[in-house]
Enzyme design. Sequence first.
Site, short mmCIF file in Angstrom:
data_model
loop_
_atom_site.label_atom_id
_atom_site.label_comp_id
_atom_site.label_asym_id
_atom_site.label_seq_id
_atom_site.Cartn_x
_atom_site.Cartn_y
_atom_site.Cartn_z
NE ARG A 130 -3.97 -3.15 -57.93
CZ ARG A 130 -3.36 -1.97 -57.89
NH1 ARG A 130 -3.96 -0.95 -57.32
NH2 ARG A 130 -2.16 -1.81 -58.40
CD GLN A 135 -3.00 -9.59 -50.96
OE1 GLN A 135 -2.25 -10.27 -50.26
NE2 GLN A 135 -3.88 -8.75 -50.45
CG ASP A 138 -0.85 -6.38 -58.14
OD1 ASP A 138 -0.64 -5.94 -59.29
OD2 ASP A 138 -1.47 -5.74 -57.28
CB SER A 141 1.39 -4.09 -56.75
OG SER A 141 0.04 -3.68 -56.77
CE1 TYR A 236 -4.86 -0.76 -60.95
CE2 TYR A 236 -6.81 -2.14 -60.88
CZ TYR A 236 -5.44 -2.00 -61.04
OH TYR A 236 -4.68 -3.11 -61.28
#
Length: 387
Positions: A130, A135, A138, A141, A236
């Site tokens: 992360r 991004q 991901d 997500s 996390y």
Amino acid sequence: MIRVWIPAERSPSERRVAATPDTTRRLGDKGCAVAIESGAGQQAGYGDDSFAASGAEILPAGAAEGWEQADVVLTVAPPRLEADGGPGHVERLRAGSLLMGLLEPYQNRPLIERLSSQGVSALALELLPRISRAQTMDALSSQANIAGYKAVLLAAAELDRFFPMLMTAAGTVQPAKVVVLGAGVAGLQAVATARRLGAVVKVSDVRPAAKEQVESLGARFIDPPERDAPGEAGGYAREAGLAFLEAQRQQLAVHLAEADAVITTALVPGRPAPLLITEQMLAVMRPGSVVVDLAVGQGGNVAGSQADTTVDIGGVRVIGAGQLPASVPQHASALYARNVSALLEQLLIDDLLTITPEDPLLDPCLITHAGTCRRLDLWPALVEVAA
């Protein structure tokens, strides 16, 4: 030319596909030759004609040559080994090829060992770091956003009352009270969706830093117990200790007694999901209330929850929602395909597939490469043997 293969998913509950006509076109513009198994995108709303129009070659269902000739294979779920009842496709991958997908590495040691022995490189998207650079890639997500959204819709459909406050000639209906456990991507999307539907929302998370995000969405944050708070690592939540979990359960029981709907989203990578709601806690909830357990695939946050099943426990409807992204297959596929394509494009340099294990982007998620398993720490027993 890099040959990219997109097979159809084999699990009956998996309706997503790892590419869309849009990402197929993007990869073609990068110099890739893309082939897709006939029908692979049908359940996600992408027909063979749309893929062919984007430049993909359509191979017959079950075609082995897609696997045999591929330089890169893009999947959603991990392919099954022939020894586990699979069609024998994994075993056809060539040395030097690359498999990318949500490979469930913590539970899939036999698959990882097989890929390593064949000299196949494997990128597990669950382990993508992360960091800012990652991004757009991901996948966890993007799919968690869908899960959080759909979880609230499931709760609203099962609940015995409205979510919003309604003023009618027969009187005023008070808004539903929703408790969300976990303020990660799925939890925050659940908060936003419940608020849009008019519910009053409270949120519990082990990370005090989540308070600002929760309150920005119009929800109330339940401060975690101060004792032994686990905090987070690498984006996390860390695994909580037993003393903290017990203190958290005692705190939550008060809020559950007032709740109409509860969404649980707490996960710890590589560990069983923490048990946040016990049978005794379910007993304090009113009959007719609903609990949606998004962590059921890793053991569940709720006592008695069962994967892909709704059970009645003392009048409380507990929904084990383990496959929610697959229930919104078109948008889930579109987002996932963009994640995968963005990562693959990072590896395409001068028309060659270039994998640099030391790259901070790849290092944590490149499980196998050049005939070696690079993440023995995924299975503690292997670390002990290697030592």
